[in-house]
Design a protein around this motif. Structure first.
Motif, mmCIF file in Angstrom:
data_model
loop_
_atom_site.group_PDB
_atom_site.id
_atom_site.type_symbol
_atom_site.label_atom_id
_atom_site.label_comp_id
_atom_site.label_asym_id
_atom_site.label_seq_id
_atom_site.Cartn_x
_atom_site.Cartn_y
_atom_site.Cartn_z
ATOM 1 N N ASP A 17 -8.056 40.311 -1.573
ATOM 2 C CA ASP A 17 -7.531 39.792 -0.304
ATOM 3 C C ASP A 17 -7.096 38.336 -0.418
ATOM 4 O O ASP A 17 -7.151 37.572 0.553
ATOM 5 C CB ASP A 17 -8.579 39.934 0.815
ATOM 6 C CG ASP A 17 -8.837 41.390 1.163
ATOM 7 O OD1 ASP A 17 -7.880 42.193 1.028
ATOM 8 O OD2 ASP A 17 -9.977 41.713 1.531
ATOM 9 N N ALA A 18 -6.633 37.943 -1.608
ATOM 10 C CA ALA A 18 -6.138 36.567 -1.781
ATOM 11 C C ALA A 18 -4.688 36.453 -1.344
ATOM 12 O O ALA A 18 -4.220 35.347 -1.038
ATOM 13 C CB ALA A 18 -6.273 36.138 -3.242
ATOM 14 N N LEU A 19 -3.958 37.568 -1.294
ATOM 15 C CA LEU A 19 -2.558 37.546 -0.896
ATOM 16 C C LEU A 19 -2.473 37.875 0.595
ATOM 17 O O LEU A 19 -2.697 39.015 1.009
ATOM 18 C CB LEU A 19 -1.761 38.580 -1.717
ATOM 19 C CG LEU A 19 -0.246 38.472 -1.661
ATOM 20 C CD1 LEU A 19 0.234 37.122 -2.182
ATOM 21 C CD2 LEU A 19 0.387 39.591 -2.493
ATOM 22 N N VAL A 20 -2.185 36.866 1.416
ATOM 23 C CA VAL A 20 -2.255 37.014 2.884
ATOM 24 C C VAL A 20 -0.902 36.733 3.516
ATOM 25 O O VAL A 20 -0.791 36.172 4.609
ATOM 26 C CB VAL A 20 -3.329 36.074 3.462
ATOM 27 C CG1 VAL A 20 -4.717 36.526 3.027
ATOM 28 C CG2 VAL A 20 -3.073 34.627 3.029
ATOM 29 N N SER A 119 9.898 37.367 -3.093
ATOM 30 C CA SER A 119 9.963 36.817 -1.729
ATOM 31 C C SER A 119 8.838 35.798 -1.552
ATOM 32 O O SER A 119 7.879 35.768 -2.352
ATOM 33 C CB SER A 119 9.847 37.933 -0.688
ATOM 34 O OG SER A 119 8.605 38.598 -0.831
ATOM 35 N N PRO A 120 8.908 34.942 -0.504
ATOM 36 C CA PRO A 120 7.839 33.952 -0.282
ATOM 37 C C PRO A 120 6.491 34.634 -0.100
ATOM 38 O O PRO A 120 6.373 35.685 0.546
ATOM 39 C CB PRO A 120 8.289 33.234 0.997
ATOM 40 C CG PRO A 120 9.767 33.421 1.046
ATOM 41 C CD PRO A 120 10.016 34.778 0.468
ATOM 42 N N GLN A 121 5.441 34.011 -0.672
ATOM 43 C CA GLN A 121 4.098 34.579 -0.591
ATOM 44 C C GLN A 121 3.096 33.485 -0.203
ATOM 45 O O GLN A 121 3.265 32.312 -0.580
ATOM 46 C CB GLN A 121 3.675 35.189 -1.931
ATOM 47 C CG GLN A 121 4.584 36.299 -2.433
ATOM 48 C CD GLN A 121 4.627 37.496 -1.512
ATOM 49 O OE1 GLN A 121 3.582 37.898 -0.953
ATOM 50 N NE2 GLN A 121 5.826 38.064 -1.318
ATOM 51 N N LEU A 122 2.057 33.918 0.552
ATOM 52 C CA LEU A 122 0.992 33.022 0.984
ATOM 53 C C LEU A 122 -0.309 33.471 0.318
ATOM 54 O O LEU A 122 -0.680 34.645 0.389
ATOM 55 C CB LEU A 122 0.846 33.048 2.505
ATOM 56 C CG LEU A 122 -0.225 32.135 3.090
ATOM 57 C CD1 LEU A 122 0.121 30.660 2.832
ATOM 58 C CD2 LEU A 122 -0.403 32.390 4.594
ATOM 59 N N PHE A 123 -1.002 32.513 -0.332
ATOM 60 C CA PHE A 123 -2.260 32.815 -1.025
ATOM 61 C C PHE A 123 -3.408 32.066 -0.346
ATOM 62 O O PHE A 123 -3.274 30.870 -0.040
ATOM 63 C CB PHE A 123 -2.176 32.381 -2.490
ATOM 64 C CG PHE A 123 -1.110 33.106 -3.280
ATOM 65 C CD1 PHE A 123 -1.439 34.248 -3.989
ATOM 66 C CD2 PHE A 123 0.196 32.643 -3.299
ATOM 67 C CE1 PHE A 123 -0.463 34.910 -4.738
ATOM 68 C CE2 PHE A 123 1.167 33.308 -4.024
ATOM 69 C CZ PHE A 123 0.846 34.448 -4.751
ATOM 70 N N ALA A 124 -4.532 32.789 -0.107
ATOM 71 C CA ALA A 124 -5.721 32.189 0.482
ATOM 72 C C ALA A 124 -6.725 31.871 -0.614
ATOM 73 O O ALA A 124 -6.999 32.713 -1.478
ATOM 74 C CB ALA A 124 -6.340 33.138 1.506
ATOM 75 N N LEU A 125 -7.238 30.641 -0.601
ATOM 76 C CA LEU A 125 -8.214 30.167 -1.589
ATOM 77 C C LEU A 125 -7.793 30.549 -3.023
ATOM 78 O O LEU A 125 -8.566 31.152 -3.782
ATOM 79 C CB LEU A 125 -9.597 30.748 -1.270
ATOM 80 C CG LEU A 125 -10.150 30.395 0.122
ATOM 81 C CD1 LEU A 125 -11.442 31.172 0.368
ATOM 82 C CD2 LEU A 125 -10.376 28.900 0.238
ATOM 83 N N PRO A 126 -6.547 30.219 -3.409
ATOM 84 C CA PRO A 126 -6.031 30.681 -4.723
ATOM 85 C C PRO A 126 -6.786 30.096 -5.910
ATOM 86 O O PRO A 126 -6.802 30.701 -6.980
ATOM 87 C CB PRO A 126 -4.579 30.202 -4.706
ATOM 88 C CG PRO A 126 -4.569 29.024 -3.781
ATOM 89 C CD PRO A 126 -5.560 29.360 -2.704
ATOM 90 N N LYS A 127 -7.438 28.936 -5.730
ATOM 91 C CA LYS A 127 -8.128 28.331 -6.873
ATOM 92 C C LYS A 127 -9.270 29.221 -7.373
ATOM 93 O O LYS A 127 -9.645 29.156 -8.545
ATOM 94 C CB LYS A 127 -8.648 26.953 -6.459
ATOM 95 C CG LYS A 127 -9.156 26.103 -7.609
ATOM 96 C CD LYS A 127 -9.508 24.699 -7.130
ATOM 97 C CE LYS A 127 -10.051 23.841 -8.257
ATOM 98 N NZ LYS A 127 -10.390 22.469 -7.804
ATOM 99 N N ARG A 128 -9.796 30.069 -6.485
ATOM 100 C CA ARG A 128 -10.893 30.957 -6.857
ATOM 101 C C ARG A 128 -10.417 32.179 -7.649
ATOM 102 O O ARG A 128 -11.237 32.883 -8.240
ATOM 103 C CB ARG A 128 -11.634 31.424 -5.598
ATOM 104 C CG ARG A 128 -12.216 30.279 -4.782
ATOM 105 C CD ARG A 128 -12.923 30.790 -3.541
ATOM 106 N NE ARG A 128 -13.392 29.675 -2.710
ATOM 107 C CZ ARG A 128 -14.066 29.831 -1.559
ATOM 108 N NH1 ARG A 128 -14.348 31.079 -1.124
ATOM 109 N NH2 ARG A 128 -14.435 28.788 -0.855
#
Length: 584
Positions: A17-20, A119-128
């Motif tokens: 669930d990192a790709l939001v 396409s544009p993508q949003l990542f949540a807490l990607p450093k993890r």
């Protein structure tokens, strides 16, 4: 250890669930700030003229500011391999500013996954989830990544990060997409400019290489012609002397005539080479004087009459019924006409017809005080081999010849007409060549504004206009000095020879020359040093010093101040050249 594929990395990020990305449209969208965007675009447009690093840094600074981000950057992929496997952070702003140059794997990085999805993508807490982000000094709440399009493959990605709980929305995506498109345009322009500069550099290098080859070619031709003139000079002058000595022996004269004809052909080829080199150096000059056009044409006719007779050709010449005075370089004008006549003789079959016509106004009809030159028109027609239509536009090009011309044993070097055009232009004239095609003959028209009112008496063609003189020859080439000395002696001059500078200085103690002909390139004391010593000698105060050289770069005009010589002449000097020097 096998590499993880991009699809595997994408599946793992999705499972975690990192790709939001879907949340971008679910969140409340902030209002656009078009004024800030307009100001930012104005700054970006100005940055286009700056260096690549400045332009890219301006872009990420703008992205940081317009997206309220904590960090921003551009990841460019390696375009030299396909598919690319590495990204590099080339421009950074905010908390990541110190990480410029950081490398990221394309198969396991936010930029790689974004380009895979297209396409544009949003990542949540990607450093993890991405080890490549470990150098980022702060935790990353979100990272919004937008592809930077390109052809044939994307340039990379433009991204922003938040570190303090800030969330991105669809408005940030719109702004970042616009900046990514601007980045694409900027990088494409820079690449096109770099490619153009590279091609321009290659073209310039090619031009320089071609110019260098041409320069070496001209230098080789000048050196070759110089080396050929050295043996030809003594042979030519010895033949001339032998013909005078054998005046009562027809059989000997016949043999000498054959040798002389072949030597003259060689001399013409060498002279063409020299003239080509002089044209290249801008040294082929004209020395206009008053003369009679009829004498000039007759001299040119004499140069080809024997060959035309041998070929049983009908050579018809029409001259004005009255004497026509011209202000021109008689020797060069003779060269023009004889070259054109020689071509007609050479390329007209046995028994062919050659017609030369000269039209010029009667000088008596020119008003007394009118100094405006009138035109002399020289027309030459033959029924020879003619010129093919595809060759005709190039007949005046240096070394230009048609295949049929090259197939002939006496085809020449393809230099003559180029020299003719140069000399005609030097007289402010015009020349044109017309032919209906191969086998249909040729017509050449030369128009020269050289006719003037001044009246002259006819002069004998064999007169060199030179009174007997005391002449000193200085040359380390014994054959050259012996042959020239014999010819000058038979022409009525008193001649002394020397093969070195010291020997020449010894001779002038008892022999005061009117003119000293000095080879420039002699071992030991060269010509320049000898000229300086002769200038200092009391007996040689009125002696005219003439430098002899075989190199085409030297001028036939009076020598420059400080050279030590009054004139430069090409080896071997003709009697006409010596007459010119003695007349001053």
């Amino acid at each position: 250890m096998p590499r993880t594929s991009e699809s595997d990395a994408l599946s793992r990020v999705q499972r975690a669930d990192a790709l939001v990305t879907r949340e971008l449209d679910a969140r409340r969208r902030r209002a656009p700030d078009f004024a800030a965007e307009n100001e930012a675009l104005h700054g970006l447009a100005q940055a286009l003229n700056a260096a690549d690093s400045v332009m890219l840094q301006t872009l990420v600074d703008t992205a940081l500011r317009l997206c309220d981000a904590g960090s921003a950057g551009i990841s460019l992929c390696d375009r030299d391999v396909s598919p690319p496997h590495t990204f590099r952070w080339v421009a950074l702003s905010g908390h990541c500013a110190g990480l410029a140059g950081h490398l990221l794997p394309a198969d396991h990085s936010p930029a790689g996954i974004t380009l895979e999805l297209g396409s544009p993508q949003l990542f949540a807490l990607p450093k993890r989830h991405f080890d490549c982000l470990a150098p980022v000094p702060l935790e990353i709440t979100e990272e919004l990544v937008v592809p930077v399009p390109g052809i044939p493959q994307p340039w990379g990605a433009l991204w922003v990060m938040s570190h303090d709980g800030h969330h991105f929305d669809s408005e940030h995506r719109r702004v970042l997409t616009s900046l990514a498109n601007f980045t694409c345009a900027a990088l494409t322009i820079k690449q096109a400019k770099a490619d153009a500069e590279a091609r321009a550099g290659e073209a310039e290098a090619a031009r320089n290489a071609l110019a260098a080859v041409e320069t070496h070619q001209v230098e080789f031709i000048a050196t070759l012609s110089h080396e050929l003139r050295n043996p030809l000079g003594p042979i030519d002058t010895a033949l001339s002397a032998a013909q005078k000595l054998a005046a009562g022996s027809p059989s000997v004269l016949s043999a000498l005539a054959v040798a002389n004809r072949q030597v003259q052909q060689l001399k013409r080829l060498v002279s063409d080479l020299l003239d080509a080199s002089r044209i290249r150096h801008g040294k082929l000059s004209v020395r206009p004087t008053y003369g009679l056009l009829g004498d000039i044409v007759k001299d040119a006719m004499a140069a080809v009459a024997a060959e035309a007779e041998r070929r049983q050709q009908q050579l018809e010449v029409t001259l004005p019924a009255y004497p026509v005075t011209v202000f021109a370089d008689g020797a060069r004008l003779t060269q023009v006409i004889s070259n054109l006549l020689s071509n007609s003789v050479k390329y007209t079959p046995l028994g062919g017809e050659i017609m030369l016509r000269v039209d010029a106004p009667d000088p008596e009809t020119i008003p007394m005080h009118d100094s405006t030159p009138r035109d002399a028109i020289i027309t030459l027609r033959d029924n020879g081999m003619g010129i093919a239509p595809d060759i005709l536009p190039h007949v005046f090009d240096m070394f230009a010849q048609s295949p049929s011309t090259r197939a002939r044993s006496e085809g020449g070097l393809g230099i003559g007409l180029a020299v003719v055009r140069y000399l005609v232009n030097a007289h402010m004239g015009e020349i044109a060549v017309v032919s209906e095609g191969e086998g249909k003959g040729t017509e050449v028209t030369v128009r020269l504004p050289v006719v003037c009112r001044k009246q002259l008496e006819h002069t004998a063609a064999t007169t060199h206009g030179m009174s007997p003189a005391r002449i000193l020859l200085v040359d380390d080439n014994a054959d050259a000095t012996e042959a020239l000395a014999m010819l000058l002696t038979l022409d009525g001059h008193e001649v002394k020879r020397a093969q070195s500078g010291p020997e020449a200085l010894s001779i002038v103690e008892s022999f005061i020359p009117d003119i000293a002909l000095i080879d420039i390139n002699m071992p030991g004391m060269d010509g320049h040093e000898l000229a300086r010593r002769l200038r200092e000698h009391a007996h040689c105060a009125s002696t005219r010093l003439v430098a002899l050289t075989g190199y085409a770069g030297k001028t036939l005009d009076p020598a420059g101040a400080g050279s030590g010589f009054d004139y430069h002449l090409l080896k071997p000097p003709t009697l006409e050249d010596l007459a010119y020097v003695l007349r001053g």
